[in-house]
Motif scaffolding. Structure first.
Motif, PDB file in Angstrom:
ATOM      1  N   LEU A  34       0.922  -1.717  -0.221  1.00  0.00           N
ATOM      2  CA  LEU A  34      -0.113   0.155  -0.025  1.00  0.00           C
ATOM      3  C   LEU A  34       0.689   1.465  -0.347  1.00  0.00           C
ATOM      4  O   LEU A  34       2.035   1.327   0.813  1.00  0.00           O
ATOM      5  CB  LEU A  34      -1.018  -0.106   1.422  1.00  0.00           C
ATOM      6  N   ALA A  35       0.544   2.335  -0.672  1.00  0.00           N
ATOM      7  CA  ALA A  35       1.632   3.350  -1.023  1.00  0.00           C
ATOM      8  C   ALA A  35       1.482   3.678   0.475  1.00  0.00           C
ATOM      9  O   ALA A  35       0.247   4.199   1.212  1.00  0.00           O
ATOM     10  CB  ALA A  35       1.029   4.118  -1.656  1.00  0.00           C
ATOM     11  N   GLY A  36       2.613   4.378   1.377  1.00  0.00           N
ATOM     12  CA  GLY A  36       2.708   5.283   2.910  1.00  0.00           C
ATOM     13  C   GLY A  36       2.079   6.816   2.212  1.00  0.00           C
ATOM     14  O   GLY A  36       1.413   7.037   3.685  1.00  0.00           O
ATOM     15  N   GLU A  37       2.197   7.771   1.373  1.00  0.00           N
ATOM     16  CA  GLU A  37       1.576   8.543   1.860  1.00  0.00           C
ATOM     17  C   GLU A  37       0.096   8.796   1.609  1.00  0.00           C
ATOM     18  O   GLU A  37      -0.324   8.257   0.703  1.00  0.00           O
ATOM     19  CB  GLU A  37       1.980   9.486   0.826  1.00  0.00           C
ATOM     20  N   GLU A  38       0.242   9.370   2.323  1.00  0.00           N
ATOM     21  CA  GLU A  38      -1.615  10.418   2.285  1.00  0.00           C
ATOM     22  C   GLU A  38      -1.863  11.035   1.300  1.00  0.00           C
ATOM     23  O   GLU A  38      -1.288  12.245   1.823  1.00  0.00           O
ATOM     24  CB  GLU A  38      -1.995  10.723   4.153  1.00  0.00           C
ATOM     25  N   ILE A  39      -2.915  11.448   0.910  1.00  0.00           N
ATOM     26  CA  ILE A  39      -3.273  12.261  -0.528  1.00  0.00           C
ATOM     27  C   ILE A  39      -3.830  13.066  -0.388  1.00  0.00           C
ATOM     28  O   ILE A  39      -5.450  12.307   0.117  1.00  0.00           O
ATOM     29  CB  ILE A  39      -2.867  11.718  -1.440  1.00  0.00           C
ATOM     30  N   HIS A  40      -4.682  13.933   0.236  1.00  0.00           N
ATOM     31  CA  HIS A  40      -5.774  14.897   0.001  1.00  0.00           C
ATOM     32  C   HIS A  40      -6.547  15.117  -0.943  1.00  0.00           C
ATOM     33  O   HIS A  40      -5.853  15.232  -2.073  1.00  0.00           O
ATOM     34  CB  HIS A  40      -5.180  16.445   0.489  1.00  0.00           C
ATOM     35  N   VAL A  91      -2.589  19.168 -13.798  1.00  0.00           N
ATOM     36  CA  VAL A  91      -2.013  18.458 -12.953  1.00  0.00           C
ATOM     37  C   VAL A  91      -0.944  19.411 -11.749  1.00  0.00           C
ATOM     38  O   VAL A  91      -0.873  18.730 -10.985  1.00  0.00           O
ATOM     39  CB  VAL A  91      -0.328  17.592 -13.254  1.00  0.00           C
ATOM     40  N   LYS A  92      -1.368  20.731 -11.993  1.00  0.00           N
ATOM     41  CA  LYS A  92      -0.990  21.715 -11.034  1.00  0.00           C
ATOM     42  C   LYS A  92      -1.543  21.572  -9.443  1.00  0.00           C
ATOM     43  O   LYS A  92      -1.585  21.793  -8.676  1.00  0.00           O
ATOM     44  CB  LYS A  92      -0.938  23.403 -11.431  1.00  0.00           C
ATOM     45  N   GLN A  93      -3.269  20.817 -10.002  1.00  0.00           N
ATOM     46  CA  GLN A  93      -3.940  20.438  -8.818  1.00  0.00           C
ATOM     47  C   GLN A  93      -3.462  19.106  -7.934  1.00  0.00           C
ATOM     48  O   GLN A  93      -4.018  18.626  -6.584  1.00  0.00           O
ATOM     49  CB  GLN A  93      -5.266  20.572  -9.406  1.00  0.00           C
ATOM     50  N   SER A  94      -2.507  18.635  -8.561  1.00  0.00           N
ATOM     51  CA  SER A  94      -2.213  17.258  -7.687  1.00  0.00           C
ATOM     52  C   SER A  94      -0.922  16.761  -7.865  1.00  0.00           C
ATOM     53  O   SER A  94      -0.544  16.218  -8.236  1.00  0.00           O
ATOM     54  CB  SER A  94      -3.183  15.827  -9.489  1.00  0.00           C
ATOM     55  N   PRO A  95      -0.182  17.470  -7.132  1.00  0.00           N
ATOM     56  CA  PRO A  95       1.314  17.369  -6.762  1.00  0.00           C
ATOM     57  C   PRO A  95       2.115  16.356  -6.178  1.00  0.00           C
ATOM     58  O   PRO A  95       2.614  15.882  -6.717  1.00  0.00           O
ATOM     59  CB  PRO A  95       1.528  18.919  -6.295  1.00  0.00           C
ATOM     60  N   SER A  96       0.678  15.555  -5.917  1.00  0.00           N
ATOM     61  CA  SER A  96       1.381  14.541  -4.381  1.00  0.00           C
ATOM     62  C   SER A  96       1.348  12.906  -6.302  1.00  0.00           C
ATOM     63  O   SER A  96       1.759  12.108  -6.135  1.00  0.00           O
ATOM     64  CB  SER A  96       0.930  13.759  -3.883  1.00  0.00           C
ATOM     65  N   LEU A  97       0.117  13.244  -7.124  1.00  0.00           N
ATOM     66  CA  LEU A  97       0.513  12.066  -7.693  1.00  0.00           C
ATOM     67  C   LEU A  97       0.927  13.060  -9.009  1.00  0.00           C
ATOM     68  O   LEU A  97       1.820  11.462  -9.770  1.00  0.00           O
ATOM     69  CB  LEU A  97      -1.312  12.519  -8.666  1.00  0.00           C
ATOM     70  N   ARG A  98       1.536  13.744  -9.217  1.00  0.00           N
ATOM     71  CA  ARG A  98       2.680  13.343 -10.379  1.00  0.00           C
ATOM     72  C   ARG A  98       4.157  13.207  -9.473  1.00  0.00           C
ATOM     73  O   ARG A  98       4.376  12.025 -10.474  1.00  0.00           O
ATOM     74  CB  ARG A  98       3.269  15.030 -10.830  1.00  0.00           C
ATOM     75  N   ARG A  99       3.898  13.680  -8.021  1.00  0.00           N
ATOM     76  CA  ARG A  99       4.889  12.669  -7.670  1.00  0.00           C
ATOM     77  C   ARG A  99       5.074  11.593  -7.791  1.00  0.00           C
ATOM     78  O   ARG A  99       6.627  10.379  -7.976  1.00  0.00           O
ATOM     79  CB  ARG A  99       5.002  13.122  -6.317  1.00  0.00           C
ATOM     80  N   TRP A 100       3.825  11.196  -7.165  1.00  0.00           N
ATOM     81  CA  TRP A 100       4.449   9.225  -7.631  1.00  0.00           C
ATOM     82  C   TRP A 100       4.651   7.965  -8.835  1.00  0.00           C
ATOM     83  O   TRP A 100       5.432   7.598  -8.883  1.00  0.00           O
ATOM     84  CB  TRP A 100       2.119   8.746  -7.347  1.00  0.00           C
ATOM     85  N   VAL A 101       4.516   9.251  -9.922  1.00  0.00           N
ATOM     86  CA  VAL A 101       4.742   8.888 -10.886  1.00  0.00           C
ATOM     87  C   VAL A 101       5.898   9.253 -11.593  1.00  0.00           C
ATOM     88  O   VAL A 101       6.588   7.727 -12.094  1.00  0.00           O
ATOM     89  CB  VAL A 101       3.655   9.442 -11.968  1.00  0.00           C
ATOM     90  N   LEU A 178      -9.229  -3.432  -3.835  1.00  0.00           N
ATOM     91  CA  LEU A 178      -8.711  -1.406  -4.195  1.00  0.00           C
ATOM     92  C   LEU A 178      -9.379  -0.677  -3.255  1.00  0.00           C
ATOM     93  O   LEU A 178      -9.859   0.212  -3.095  1.00  0.00           O
ATOM     94  CB  LEU A 178      -9.477  -1.111  -5.094  1.00  0.00           C
ATOM     95  N   PRO A 179      -8.292  -1.609  -1.875  1.00  0.00           N
ATOM     96  CA  PRO A 179      -8.423  -0.881  -0.354  1.00  0.00           C
ATOM     97  C   PRO A 179      -7.342   0.568  -0.988  1.00  0.00           C
ATOM     98  O   PRO A 179      -6.651   1.108  -1.721  1.00  0.00           O
ATOM     99  CB  PRO A 179      -7.405  -0.915   0.375  1.00  0.00           C
ATOM    100  N   LYS A 180      -7.711   1.814  -0.485  1.00  0.00           N
ATOM    101  CA  LYS A 180      -7.002   2.710  -0.245  1.00  0.00           C
ATOM    102  C   LYS A 180      -4.967   3.457  -0.609  1.00  0.00           C
ATOM    103  O   LYS A 180      -4.735   2.111   0.735  1.00  0.00           O
ATOM    104  CB  LYS A 180      -7.881   3.938   1.159  1.00  0.00           C
ATOM    105  N   GLY A 181      -4.779   3.051  -1.548  1.00  0.00           N
ATOM    106  CA  GLY A 181      -3.129   3.175  -1.242  1.00  0.00           C
ATOM    107  C   GLY A 181      -3.018   1.883  -2.012  1.00  0.00           C
ATOM    108  O   GLY A 181      -1.627   1.686  -2.517  1.00  0.00           O
ATOM    109  N   ALA A 182      -3.851   0.850  -3.006  1.00  0.00           N
ATOM    110  CA  ALA A 182      -3.634  -0.168  -3.303  1.00  0.00           C
ATOM    111  C   ALA A 182      -2.283   0.801  -4.598  1.00  0.00           C
ATOM    112  O   ALA A 182      -3.173   1.208  -5.555  1.00  0.00           O
ATOM    113  CB  ALA A 182      -5.103  -1.071  -3.745  1.00  0.00           C
TER     114      ALA A 182
END
Ligand SMILES: [Fe+2]
Length: 225
Positions: A34-40, A91-101, A178-182
């Motif tokens: 599971l992904a460790g980071e909490e994403i808003h 993607v400006k709204q989604s910096p953590s998602l960009r970082r994940w990729v 498909l839990p959160k962070g899968a």
């Protein structure tokens, strides 16, 4: 990974096969930690979604595309394989998602957030929505095979991705929870797939295309316990 894939002959010319990961050779998919980071939730709730149907009642936000516009069409319409995606203004709204990729460190193509409405039934998902992706159109001989990776954003403990080696044979089915962070990687050009999502709220997840190679291998290893 095969370091030196063998040449084969097609139509009288030598063809270097695409590089693939051994870890996907057996089942065609791998489930990660599971992904460790909490994403808003604002990172996926406040972006614009486009009407685009794939694998159910879906809408997509386009975070990276062939030329940086919010166009959900295939890269091949711009003469590109599904690699070297260009970030869109969304993607400006989604910096953590960009970082994940970007954290994977491998070439990525399309990056989208899927918003999936609840499924009518498991049987309908099987009969209507199971499909193969077209990830490797224009992918040059000898380069890395394009596969898909997911990060599930909402917590959907009763939902799962159905993957089948043979569309019509339930014995070949596996289910990816498909839990959160899968986080998981699927060769979606090989495996038939679709998500069964009973709801009641929409499911959100990041989907990206990744190139198989040493970088993807290392990212998978970093995310396995
Ligand atoms: Fe798909």
């Amino acid at each position: 990974m095969e370091a030196f894939p063998a040449l084969s002959i097609q139509s009288g010319r030598q063809v270097m096969p695409h590089k693939r990961l051994d870890i996907l050779a057996g089942k065609g998919f791998v489930i990660l930690n599971l992904a460790g980071e909490e994403i808003h939730p604002a990172e996926w709730a406040s972006v614009a979604y486009h009407d685009w149907k794939s694998g159910g009642d879906t809408n997509f936000a386009v975070l990276a595309s062939a030329v940086g516009d919010e166009d959900p069409h295939g890269f091949w319409e711009h003469g590109k394989p599904d690699k070297d995606g260009v970030w869109t203004p969304a993607v400006k709204q989604s910096p953590s998602l960009r970082r994940w990729v970007e954290d994977a460190g491998t070439r990525f193509g399309r990056v989208r957030i899927i918003k999936l409405q609840p499924s009518p039934s498991y049987d309908e998902v099987i009969s209507t929505y199971l499909h193969l992706d077209d990830n490797n159109r224009l992918n040059r001989d000898g380069e890395g095979w394009v596969v898909r990776a997911w990060l599930n954003l909402t917590d959907d403990p009763d939902s799962f991705m159905i993957v089948r080696e043979d569309r019509d044979d339930p014995a070949t089915e596996s289910r990816i929870p498909l839990p959160k962070g899968a986080q998981f990687v699927v060769d979606t050009e090989r495996l038939w797939h679709a998500v069964y999502h009973p709801g009641p709220r929409p499911r959100y997840a990041v989907i990206t295309s990744f190139e198989s190679g040493p970088q993807l291998q290392r990212w998978i290893e970093r995310n396995q316990s």
